[in-house]
Design an enzyme around this catalytic site. Structure first.
Site, PDB file in Angstrom:
ATOM      1  N   ASP A 225       0.994  -1.339  -0.037  1.00 28.07           N
ATOM      2  CA  ASP A 225      -0.141  -0.026  -0.107  1.00 28.07           C
ATOM      3  C   ASP A 225       0.944   1.312   0.019  1.00 28.07           C
ATOM      4  OD1 ASP A 225      -2.413  -1.362   0.116  1.00 28.07           O
ATOM      5  OD2 ASP A 225      -2.257  -1.611   2.409  1.00 28.07           O
ATOM      6  N   HIS A 226       0.495   2.287  -0.784  1.00 30.29           N
ATOM      7  CA  HIS A 226       1.010   3.507  -0.525  1.00 30.29           C
ATOM      8  C   HIS A 226       0.820   3.962   0.816  1.00 30.29           C
ATOM      9  CE1 HIS A 226       2.059   7.578  -1.580  1.00 30.29           C
ATOM     10  NE2 HIS A 226       2.520   7.295  -2.740  1.00 30.29           N
TER      11      HIS A 226
END
Length: 391
Positions: A225-226
């Protein structure tokens, strides 16, 4: 045609990866790069950066000419200093104390040629408490913070899959050398440009590093995930996985449309960007329930059609089979006189009207006599250097 950097002569003393990566940026655009290796008598062959005929060595040392020179002999060192008088750039990645011991530090070289630019890459800097420590990419990844944010949450530190510190130190050093050469056109004076793996790694931490310096926040592992943009991450499909990047309300609305999640998106827990950030797991699970129903290729097509960044996750063979990669011509063929046609990776920047140079990595000492002659050494002087085992 004359290559953009053809007017610059570079003496390359580097080994392994960070230094050769730096010099390759200059060589690819036509600089007259002379790769200087130790003679057979003093070179153990260690630290080359892989087997000479292997991919690593053939990739990082292309577009150079090669010579041997024993800098530990008085004759060899004298020959090198004579070459410095006519050169523009010297690049080295010794430990800081080594060049001083050899007498090829910046002040010594500038006394010979005030226009010389010296590019130096070290593990931890040219001075300070760690200056004499040996540098290594993974050590810099750990000390620069990269390993603390790489990997799945709770997994513990994970190294990046590429030598990030080595590569970026080389790139930053090449950029610094170009800055110094541009300044020299105005002042007529050279500069000492020095970069360390540690400094390069911290610089590459970019916004995560600045979150600490400005706000006192310590970034954590975020996995695929960013760390700040939601939903941006890796989602399973019926035959693999895709990356989807969709921060902001407009992009979220598009994702909802593509996935047919209009009803689910009414959930008040995920109504805004901030709420989606707080409930990331819920958002990701909702998306993945749908992406599992179709193939990666179909989702890539559907999302991109609606303007949502989405792409496949490739193994290296798939990278070079991709239509866009083929169109860009990222693989570049060089013709090696002994190894034949070799496909290497070209420089990533494209300069209109100029092609990246395509010369193979030189054999050990291949151009020794040719280079010395160009620097004004007579046949008798070259013969004397051979007798002294200085070349």
């Amino acid at each position: 045609m004359t290559m953009p950097l053809a007017r610059f002569t570079v003496l390359d003393l580097t080994r392994v990866r960070s230094g050769p990566t730096c010099v390759r940026q200059l060589a690819d655009w036509g600089a007259n790069v002379i790769k200087i290796e130790a003679t057979d008598e003093v070179d153990t062959g260690k630290g080359l950066g892989g087997e000479r005929d292997g991919p690593d060595f053939q990739h990082v040392h292309r577009n150079k000419r090669g010579m041997t020179l024993n800098l530990k002999s008085p004759e060899g060192l004298a020959a090198f200093r004579r070459m410095v008088a006519k050169a523009d750039v010297v690049v080295e990645n010794y430990r800081p104390d080594v060049k001083t011991r050899l007498g090829i530090d910046y002040h010594s070289l500038a006394a010979i040629n005030s226009r010389i630019v010296l590019g130096s890459i070290s593990g931890f800097g040219q001075d300070g408490p760690y200056a004499k420590r040996p540098g290594f990419d993974q050590i810099a990844q750990g000390m620069g913070g990269l390993m603390s944010v790489t990997g799945l949450p709770g997994q513990g530190p994970v190294r990046a899959g590429i030598p990030v510190a080595d590569l970026t130190a080389g790139l930053y050093c090449a950029l610094g050398i170009m800055v110094a050469l541009l300044e020299r056109e105005v002042t007529g004076k050279g500069r000492w440009v020095h970069v360390s793996l540690l400094e390069a790694m911290i610089a590459m931490m970019d916004f995560q590093a600045t979150r600490w310096t400005m706000k006192g926040e310590v970034p954590k592992q975020a996995g695929n995930d960013h760390p700040t943009t939601i939903p941006t991450g890796l989602f399973k499909t019926s035959d693999g996985s895709v990356n989807i990047a969709g921060g902001g309300q407009v992009m979220w609305d598009r994702i909802v449309k593509v996935l047919g999640l209009e009803a689910e998106a009414q959930d008040p827990d995920i109504a805004t960007d901030k709420l989606r950030s707080q409930n990331r797991a819920k958002v990701n699970a909702m998306i993945e329930r749908v992406t599992l129903t179709d193939t990666s290729a179909n989702w890539v097509e559907k999302f991109n059609r609606e303007g949502v960044p989405c792409g496949p996750v490739y193994a290296m063979d798939q990278v070079f089979a991709d239509a866009q990669v083929k169109h860009l011509g990222v693989a570049m063929t060089v013709q090696h006189p002994r190894l034949g046609a070799l496909d290497v990776v070209r420089a990533p920047m494209q300069i209109a009207g100029v092609d990246c140079a395509r010369n193979p990595t030189p054999e050990r000492g291949q151009h020794t006599e040719e280079v010395l002659a160009e620097f004004g050494f007579s046949a008798e002087e070259i013969s004397a250097l051979k007798t002294a085992k200085a070349v």
